[in-house]
Scaffold this motif. Structure first.
Motif, PDB file in Angstrom:
ATOM      1  N   GLY A   1      35.421 -40.520 -56.640  1.00 13.99           N
ATOM      2  CA  GLY A   1      34.276 -40.657 -56.734  1.00 13.99           C
ATOM      3  C   GLY A   1      33.360 -39.965 -57.522  1.00 13.99           C
ATOM      4  O   GLY A   1      32.028 -40.035 -57.738  1.00 13.99           O
ATOM      5  N   GLY A   2      33.818 -38.797 -57.870  1.00 16.73           N
ATOM      6  CA  GLY A   2      33.389 -37.529 -58.623  1.00 16.73           C
ATOM      7  C   GLY A   2      32.528 -36.758 -58.016  1.00 16.73           C
ATOM      8  O   GLY A   2      31.690 -35.624 -58.238  1.00 16.73           O
ATOM      9  N   THR A   3      32.495 -36.769 -56.564  1.00 18.30           N
ATOM     10  CA  THR A   3      31.869 -35.953 -55.704  1.00 18.30           C
ATOM     11  C   THR A   3      32.684 -34.497 -55.756  1.00 18.30           C
ATOM     12  O   THR A   3      31.903 -33.362 -55.821  1.00 18.30           O
ATOM     13  CB  THR A   3      31.828 -36.153 -54.231  1.00 18.30           C
ATOM     14  OG1 THR A   3      31.015 -37.527 -54.195  1.00 18.30           O
ATOM     15  CG2 THR A   3      31.051 -35.334 -53.271  1.00 18.30           C
ATOM     16  N   TYR A   4      33.833 -34.383 -55.696  1.00 22.79           N
ATOM     17  CA  TYR A   4      34.568 -33.313 -55.907  1.00 22.79           C
ATOM     18  C   TYR A   4      34.098 -32.333 -57.034  1.00 22.79           C
ATOM     19  O   TYR A   4      33.654 -31.229 -56.999  1.00 22.79           O
ATOM     20  CB  TYR A   4      36.166 -33.546 -55.932  1.00 22.79           C
ATOM     21  CG  TYR A   4      37.000 -32.474 -56.336  1.00 22.79           C
ATOM     22  CD1 TYR A   4      37.421 -31.409 -55.537  1.00 22.79           C
ATOM     23  CD2 TYR A   4      37.574 -32.450 -57.629  1.00 22.79           C
ATOM     24  CE1 TYR A   4      38.192 -30.290 -55.920  1.00 22.79           C
ATOM     25  CE2 TYR A   4      38.475 -31.487 -58.167  1.00 22.79           C
ATOM     26  CZ  TYR A   4      38.827 -30.523 -57.012  1.00 22.79           C
ATOM     27  OH  TYR A   4      39.672 -29.555 -57.544  1.00 22.79           O
ATOM     28  N   LEU A   5      33.885 -32.826 -58.134  1.00 23.80           N
ATOM     29  CA  LEU A   5      33.665 -32.402 -59.392  1.00 23.80           C
ATOM     30  C   LEU A   5      32.138 -31.774 -59.346  1.00 23.80           C
ATOM     31  O   LEU A   5      31.855 -30.855 -59.946  1.00 23.80           O
ATOM     32  CB  LEU A   5      33.672 -33.153 -60.746  1.00 23.80           C
ATOM     33  CG  LEU A   5      33.841 -32.117 -62.181  1.00 23.80           C
ATOM     34  CD1 LEU A   5      34.628 -31.142 -62.204  1.00 23.80           C
ATOM     35  CD2 LEU A   5      33.893 -33.349 -63.183  1.00 23.80           C
ATOM     36  N   LYS A   6      31.231 -32.604 -58.654  1.00 18.48           N
ATOM     37  CA  LYS A   6      29.868 -32.408 -58.429  1.00 18.48           C
ATOM     38  C   LYS A   6      29.767 -31.038 -57.766  1.00 18.48           C
ATOM     39  O   LYS A   6      28.773 -30.129 -58.151  1.00 18.48           O
ATOM     40  CB  LYS A   6      29.206 -33.567 -57.699  1.00 18.48           C
ATOM     41  CG  LYS A   6      28.901 -34.554 -58.704  1.00 18.48           C
ATOM     42  CD  LYS A   6      28.114 -35.610 -57.714  1.00 18.48           C
ATOM     43  CE  LYS A   6      27.640 -36.853 -58.542  1.00 18.48           C
ATOM     44  NZ  LYS A   6      26.900 -37.924 -58.086  1.00 18.48           N
ATOM     45  N   VAL A   7      30.501 -30.980 -56.486  1.00 19.09           N
ATOM     46  CA  VAL A   7      30.717 -29.743 -55.871  1.00 19.09           C
ATOM     47  C   VAL A   7      31.077 -28.554 -56.588  1.00 19.09           C
ATOM     48  O   VAL A   7      30.308 -27.374 -56.538  1.00 19.09           O
ATOM     49  CB  VAL A   7      31.473 -29.756 -54.636  1.00 19.09           C
ATOM     50  CG1 VAL A   7      31.803 -28.543 -53.875  1.00 19.09           C
ATOM     51  CG2 VAL A   7      30.836 -30.907 -53.776  1.00 19.09           C
ATOM     52  N   LEU A   8      32.150 -28.794 -57.334  1.00 23.47           N
ATOM     53  CA  LEU A   8      32.597 -27.719 -58.300  1.00 23.47           C
ATOM     54  C   LEU A   8      31.561 -27.145 -59.346  1.00 23.47           C
ATOM     55  O   LEU A   8      31.279 -25.972 -59.569  1.00 23.47           O
ATOM     56  CB  LEU A   8      33.991 -27.740 -59.103  1.00 23.47           C
ATOM     57  CG  LEU A   8      35.095 -28.159 -58.041  1.00 23.47           C
ATOM     58  CD1 LEU A   8      36.181 -28.385 -58.842  1.00 23.47           C
ATOM     59  CD2 LEU A   8      35.331 -26.926 -57.051  1.00 23.47           C
ATOM     60  N   LYS A   9      30.949 -28.103 -59.906  1.00 25.93           N
ATOM     61  CA  LYS A   9      29.510 -27.746 -60.816  1.00 25.93           C
ATOM     62  C   LYS A   9      28.806 -27.189 -60.105  1.00 25.93           C
ATOM     63  O   LYS A   9      27.981 -26.166 -60.766  1.00 25.93           O
ATOM     64  CB  LYS A   9      29.275 -29.022 -61.485  1.00 25.93           C
ATOM     65  CG  LYS A   9      30.210 -29.671 -62.591  1.00 25.93           C
ATOM     66  CD  LYS A   9      29.995 -30.744 -63.479  1.00 25.93           C
ATOM     67  CE  LYS A   9      30.925 -31.444 -64.350  1.00 25.93           C
ATOM     68  NZ  LYS A   9      30.275 -32.628 -64.858  1.00 25.93           N
ATOM     69  N   ARG A  10      28.382 -27.565 -58.955  1.00 24.07           N
ATOM     70  CA  ARG A  10      27.400 -27.001 -57.987  1.00 24.07           C
ATOM     71  C   ARG A  10      27.404 -25.534 -57.921  1.00 24.07           C
ATOM     72  O   ARG A  10      26.386 -24.756 -58.002  1.00 24.07           O
ATOM     73  CB  ARG A  10      27.097 -27.690 -56.851  1.00 24.07           C
ATOM     74  CG  ARG A  10      26.090 -26.953 -55.764  1.00 24.07           C
ATOM     75  CD  ARG A  10      24.536 -27.076 -56.204  1.00 24.07           C
ATOM     76  NE  ARG A  10      23.766 -26.774 -55.285  1.00 24.07           N
ATOM     77  CZ  ARG A  10      23.113 -25.469 -55.242  1.00 24.07           C
ATOM     78  NH1 ARG A  10      23.789 -24.505 -56.181  1.00 24.07           N
ATOM     79  NH2 ARG A  10      22.615 -25.018 -54.346  1.00 24.07           N
ATOM     80  N   TYR A  11      28.438 -25.145 -57.800  1.00 24.88           N
ATOM     81  CA  TYR A  11      28.906 -23.742 -57.562  1.00 24.88           C
ATOM     82  C   TYR A  11      29.372 -22.743 -58.813  1.00 24.88           C
ATOM     83  O   TYR A  11      29.954 -21.807 -58.849  1.00 24.88           O
ATOM     84  CB  TYR A  11      29.914 -23.623 -56.223  1.00 24.88           C
ATOM     85  CG  TYR A  11      29.006 -23.739 -55.136  1.00 24.88           C
ATOM     86  CD1 TYR A  11      28.227 -22.915 -54.448  1.00 24.88           C
ATOM     87  CD2 TYR A  11      29.107 -25.173 -54.392  1.00 24.88           C
ATOM     88  CE1 TYR A  11      27.288 -23.234 -53.449  1.00 24.88           C
ATOM     89  CE2 TYR A  11      28.321 -25.407 -53.478  1.00 24.88           C
ATOM     90  CZ  TYR A  11      27.470 -24.497 -52.801  1.00 24.88           C
ATOM     91  OH  TYR A  11      26.635 -24.732 -51.670  1.00 24.88           O
ATOM     92  N   HIS A  12      29.257 -23.746 -59.768  1.00 24.97           N
ATOM     93  CA  HIS A  12      29.650 -23.216 -61.292  1.00 24.97           C
ATOM     94  C   HIS A  12      31.101 -22.917 -61.508  1.00 24.97           C
ATOM     95  O   HIS A  12      31.539 -21.890 -62.133  1.00 24.97           O
ATOM     96  CB  HIS A  12      28.735 -21.805 -61.674  1.00 24.97           C
ATOM     97  CG  HIS A  12      27.417 -22.152 -61.300  1.00 24.97           C
ATOM     98  ND1 HIS A  12      26.561 -22.747 -62.266  1.00 24.97           N
ATOM     99  CD2 HIS A  12      26.222 -22.133 -60.163  1.00 24.97           C
ATOM    100  CE1 HIS A  12      25.200 -22.932 -61.982  1.00 24.97           C
ATOM    101  NE2 HIS A  12      25.526 -22.654 -60.520  1.00 24.97           N
TER     102      HIS A  12
ATOM    103  N   ALA B   1      31.571 -16.378 -56.744  1.00 19.78           N
ATOM    104  CA  ALA B   1      31.002 -15.420 -57.264  1.00 19.78           C
ATOM    105  C   ALA B   1      30.309 -15.976 -58.783  1.00 19.78           C
ATOM    106  O   ALA B   1      29.267 -15.608 -59.226  1.00 19.78           O
ATOM    107  CB  ALA B   1      32.237 -14.267 -58.103  1.00 19.78           C
ATOM    108  N   ALA B   2      30.757 -16.990 -59.246  1.00 21.79           N
ATOM    109  CA  ALA B   2      30.181 -17.729 -60.469  1.00 21.79           C
ATOM    110  C   ALA B   2      28.742 -18.182 -59.838  1.00 21.79           C
ATOM    111  O   ALA B   2      27.694 -18.012 -60.698  1.00 21.79           O
ATOM    112  CB  ALA B   2      31.126 -18.845 -61.021  1.00 21.79           C
TER     113      ALA B   2
END
Length: 83
Positions: free
Chosen positions: A58-69, A3-4
């Motif tokens: 490695g930071g990928t997890y947070l990148k995905v969460l940020k990508r979807y806000h 939703a974000a």
């Protein structure tokens, strides 16, 4: 799709607003998320945990969460049946 993400991308974020993180659900999400694996396959469960933790480290997890806000729903460690 979250939703974000929809709220921030529809008409350049001018149509919807959302609350995320603690403001929306408190310190923990009320709906647990995870990967379903048979309890009889401990090896597969452990393998998935190792891979997810690697994505987190490695930071990928947070990148995905940020990508979807939704970085506010992140967890610090990949666990198995941690409740």
């Amino acid at each position: 799709m979250t939703a974000a993400w929809v709220a921030s991308t529809t008409d350049d974020g001018q149509v919807f607003s959302t609350l995320t993180g603690d403001k929306a659900v408190g310190p923990h999400s009320p709906s647990p998320m995870g990967i379903g694996v048979s309890k009889s396959d401990a090896r597969l469960s452990r393998s998935i945990q190792v891979v997810v933790q690697s994505l987190m480290d490695g930071g990928t997890y947070l990148k995905v969460l940020k990508r979807y806000h939704v970085p506010g729903i992140s967890i610090p460690k990949a666990t198995i049946n941690a409740g």
